[in-house]
Scaffold this active site. Structure first.
Site, PDB file in Angstrom:
ATOM      1  N   ASP A  16       4.743  -9.831 -37.213  1.00 35.61           N
ATOM      2  CA  ASP A  16       3.300 -10.096 -37.318  1.00 35.61           C
ATOM      3  C   ASP A  16       2.646 -10.123 -35.938  1.00 35.61           C
ATOM      4  O   ASP A  16       3.286 -10.468 -34.947  1.00 35.61           O
ATOM      5  CB  ASP A  16       3.096 -11.436 -38.041  1.00 35.61           C
ATOM      6  CG  ASP A  16       1.682 -11.586 -38.580  1.00 35.61           C
ATOM      7  OD1 ASP A  16       0.945 -10.586 -38.625  1.00 35.61           O
ATOM      8  OD2 ASP A  16       1.314 -12.714 -38.952  1.00 35.61           O
ATOM      9  N   GLY A  17       1.372  -9.765 -35.906  1.00 38.76           N
ATOM     10  CA  GLY A  17       0.595  -9.884 -34.671  1.00 38.76           C
ATOM     11  C   GLY A  17       0.222  -8.572 -34.002  1.00 38.76           C
ATOM     12  O   GLY A  17      -0.308  -8.573 -32.887  1.00 38.76           O
ATOM     13  N   ASN A  18       0.477  -7.456 -34.694  1.00 39.65           N
ATOM     14  CA  ASN A  18       0.135  -6.153 -34.101  1.00 39.65           C
ATOM     15  C   ASN A  18      -1.362  -6.028 -33.813  1.00 39.65           C
ATOM     16  O   ASN A  18      -1.767  -5.540 -32.759  1.00 39.65           O
ATOM     17  CB  ASN A  18       0.515  -5.011 -35.056  1.00 39.65           C
ATOM     18  CG  ASN A  18       2.006  -4.889 -35.246  1.00 39.65           C
ATOM     19  OD1 ASN A  18       2.773  -5.512 -34.529  1.00 39.65           O
ATOM     20  ND2 ASN A  18       2.415  -4.088 -36.218  1.00 39.65           N
ATOM     21  N   ARG A  20      -3.661  -8.407 -33.374  1.00 38.69           N
ATOM     22  CA  ARG A  20      -4.118  -9.283 -32.292  1.00 38.69           C
ATOM     23  C   ARG A  20      -3.662  -8.772 -30.927  1.00 38.69           C
ATOM     24  O   ARG A  20      -4.376  -8.879 -29.934  1.00 38.69           O
ATOM     25  CB  ARG A  20      -3.613 -10.721 -32.531  1.00 38.69           C
ATOM     26  CG  ARG A  20      -4.498 -11.491 -33.499  1.00 38.69           C
ATOM     27  CD  ARG A  20      -3.796 -12.714 -34.039  1.00 38.69           C
ATOM     28  NE  ARG A  20      -2.841 -12.332 -35.071  1.00 38.69           N
ATOM     29  CZ  ARG A  20      -1.935 -13.165 -35.574  1.00 38.69           C
ATOM     30  NH1 ARG A  20      -1.852 -14.392 -35.123  1.00 38.69           N
ATOM     31  NH2 ARG A  20      -1.128 -12.749 -36.527  1.00 38.69           N
ATOM     32  N   TRP A  21      -2.480  -8.190 -30.900  1.00 41.23           N
ATOM     33  CA  TRP A  21      -1.976  -7.614 -29.641  1.00 41.23           C
ATOM     34  C   TRP A  21      -2.921  -6.506 -29.161  1.00 41.23           C
ATOM     35  O   TRP A  21      -3.271  -6.441 -27.987  1.00 41.23           O
ATOM     36  CB  TRP A  21      -0.566  -7.051 -29.869  1.00 41.23           C
ATOM     37  CG  TRP A  21       0.044  -6.415 -28.668  1.00 41.23           C
ATOM     38  CD1 TRP A  21       0.788  -7.032 -27.691  1.00 41.23           C
ATOM     39  CD2 TRP A  21      -0.029  -5.026 -28.286  1.00 41.23           C
ATOM     40  NE1 TRP A  21       1.173  -6.119 -26.734  1.00 41.23           N
ATOM     41  CE2 TRP A  21       0.688  -4.873 -27.079  1.00 41.23           C
ATOM     42  CE3 TRP A  21      -0.627  -3.893 -28.847  1.00 41.23           C
ATOM     43  CZ2 TRP A  21       0.829  -3.653 -26.426  1.00 41.23           C
ATOM     44  CZ3 TRP A  21      -0.495  -2.669 -28.197  1.00 41.23           C
ATOM     45  CH2 TRP A  21       0.229  -2.557 -26.998  1.00 41.23           C
ATOM     46  N   ASN A  64      -1.111  -6.133 -48.327  1.00 45.45           N
ATOM     47  CA  ASN A  64      -1.683  -5.375 -47.205  1.00 45.45           C
ATOM     48  C   ASN A  64      -2.558  -4.196 -47.649  1.00 45.45           C
ATOM     49  O   ASN A  64      -3.296  -3.625 -46.838  1.00 45.45           O
ATOM     50  CB  ASN A  64      -0.585  -4.891 -46.243  1.00 45.45           C
ATOM     51  CG  ASN A  64       0.030  -5.994 -45.402  1.00 45.45           C
ATOM     52  OD1 ASN A  64       1.215  -5.958 -45.061  1.00 45.45           O
ATOM     53  ND2 ASN A  64      -0.764  -7.011 -45.046  1.00 45.45           N
TER      54      ASN A  64
HETATM   55  C1  IPE Z   1       2.812 -10.437 -43.345  1.00 50.25           C
HETATM   56  O1  IPE Z   1       1.808 -10.377 -42.403  1.00 50.25           O
HETATM   57  C2  IPE Z   1       3.171  -9.072 -43.795  1.00 50.25           C
HETATM   58  C3  IPE Z   1       3.861  -8.252 -42.822  1.00 50.25           C
HETATM   59  C4  IPE Z   1       4.265  -8.622 -41.620  1.00 50.25           C
HETATM   60  C5  IPE Z   1       4.140  -6.909 -43.237  1.00 50.25           C
HETATM   61  P1  IPE Z   1       0.269 -10.515 -42.777  1.00 50.25           P
HETATM   62  O2  IPE Z   1      -0.473 -10.389 -41.513  1.00 50.25           O
HETATM   63  O3  IPE Z   1      -0.070  -9.570 -43.858  1.00 50.25           O
HETATM   64  O4  IPE Z   1       0.200 -11.984 -43.365  1.00 50.25           O
HETATM   65  P2  IPE Z   1      -1.011 -13.002 -43.456  1.00 50.25           P
HETATM   66  O5  IPE Z   1      -2.154 -12.266 -44.089  1.00 50.25           O
HETATM   67  O6  IPE Z   1      -1.318 -13.445 -42.071  1.00 50.25           O
HETATM   68  O7  IPE Z   1      -0.486 -14.129 -44.288  1.00 50.25           O
HETATM   69  C1  IPE Z   2       1.722  -7.071 -38.703  1.00 52.54           C
HETATM   70  O1  IPE Z   2       0.648  -7.159 -37.831  1.00 52.54           O
HETATM   71  C2  IPE Z   2       1.847  -5.709 -39.346  1.00 52.54           C
HETATM   72  C3  IPE Z   2       1.424  -5.662 -40.751  1.00 52.54           C
HETATM   73  C4  IPE Z   2       1.104  -6.671 -41.487  1.00 52.54           C
HETATM   74  C5  IPE Z   2       1.371  -4.355 -41.363  1.00 52.54           C
HETATM   75  P1  IPE Z   2      -0.816  -7.449 -38.341  1.00 52.54           P
HETATM   76  O2  IPE Z   2      -1.485  -6.162 -38.622  1.00 52.54           O
HETATM   77  O3  IPE Z   2      -0.806  -8.403 -39.479  1.00 52.54           O
HETATM   78  O4  IPE Z   2      -1.449  -8.108 -37.058  1.00 52.54           O
HETATM   79  P2  IPE Z   2      -2.432  -9.352 -37.020  1.00 52.54           P
HETATM   80  O5  IPE Z   2      -1.773 -10.453 -37.774  1.00 52.54           O
HETATM   81  O6  IPE Z   2      -3.716  -8.917 -37.634  1.00 52.54           O
HETATM   82  O7  IPE Z   2      -2.557  -9.666 -35.556  1.00 52.54           O
HETATM   83 MG    MG Z   3      -0.875 -10.417 -39.610  1.00 54.37          MG
END
Ligand code: IPE
Ligand code: IPE
Ligand code: MG
Length: 236
Positions: A16-18, A20-21, A64
């Protein structure tokens, strides 16, 4: 080489966090996903080298799909790119890749690529690597229940014979042990529908590091914390 930490047999990662990065760098969210994919490649290699037997990563949840169309289609294309670019590496390194999740909603092309790489890498014994894609723990449990209900309906099973093992054996993860450790990056303290049934007794490790910043040093840090945990499984 002697290690001063225990390597979990089955490691789960909520990557998680792509987004925001990317935002932090003034980039579009998709750039974060691209970087995240490169980090996944390196993490697979680290896990294999460190001796993880089962690695399961959360790449795309059943929730997602709520994201903007462009981001969703970028993530689907990224999976296709990943499959093409990693096929040789996984084969050469004896890593077996499989997908867990629902195939409903995925296009024919992506499904055939998933099936191709699963088949091509099926002899890999070094590590069983599962990508949770279009995965949701609740959907997995309800799919399992559906299969079991059909067995009852067809007269192949008595309701009184339904038990935990039976449900486990109808999950997408059948044949894979429960995760010992689940790492979640980006500081979120939640499970977000990942391996709900299987994580009943998993240890959690949450780090503030965003997924594109994750590396082997962080991985070993998580293993060290895991090594110091006292897992009781309800005992004493
Ligand atoms: C969880 O991350 C799903 C994946 C890493 C693929 P999300 O970013 O979708 O989760 P929430 O919405 O913060 O709970
Ligand atoms: C995780 O990063 C990847 C997926 C859920 C596909 P995010 O896209 O959820 O990144 P944030 O949480 O918005 O930073
Ligand atoms: Mg996320």
């Amino acid at each position: 080489m002697l290690k001063d930490y225990i390597v979990p047999r089955h490691l789960g990662i909520i990557m998680d966090g792509n987004g925001r990065w990317a935002k932090k760098r003034g980039l579009l969210r998709i750039n974060g996903h691209k970087e995240g994919m490169l980090v996944l490649k390196r993490t697979v290699e680290s896990c294999k080298n460190l001796g993880v037997d089962f690695l399961t990563v959360y790449a795309f949840s059943t929730e997602n799909w709520k994201r903007p169309k462009l981001e969703v289609s970028f993530l689907l294309n990224l999976l296709k790119y990943y499959i093409n670019s990693e096929l040789d590496y996984l084969k050469e390194n004896n890593v077996s890749l499989r997908f867990i999740g629902s195939r409903i909603g995925l296009d024919k092309k992506i499904i055939s690529m998933m099936e191709m790489i699963e088949k091509e890498t099926s002899n890999g014994t070094e590590m069983i690597f599962s990508i949770a894609f279009n995965y949701g723990g609740r959907m997995e449990i309800s799919d399992s229940v559906k299969e079991i209900a059909l067995m009852v309906k067809n007269g192949n099973l008595l309701p009184e014979d339904i038990n935990e093992d039976l449900i486990t054996n109808h999950l997408y993860t059948k044949n894979i042990p429960d995760p010992d450790l689940i790492i979640r990056t980006s500081g979120e303290f939640r499970i977000s529908n990942f391996l709900l049934w299987q994580s009943a007794y998993s240890e959690y490790y949450i780090t503030d590091i965003l997924w594109p910043e994750f590396n082997e040093e962080e991985l070993v840090k998580a293993f060290k914390v895991f090594s110091a945990r006292n897992r009781r499984f309800g005992g004493i």
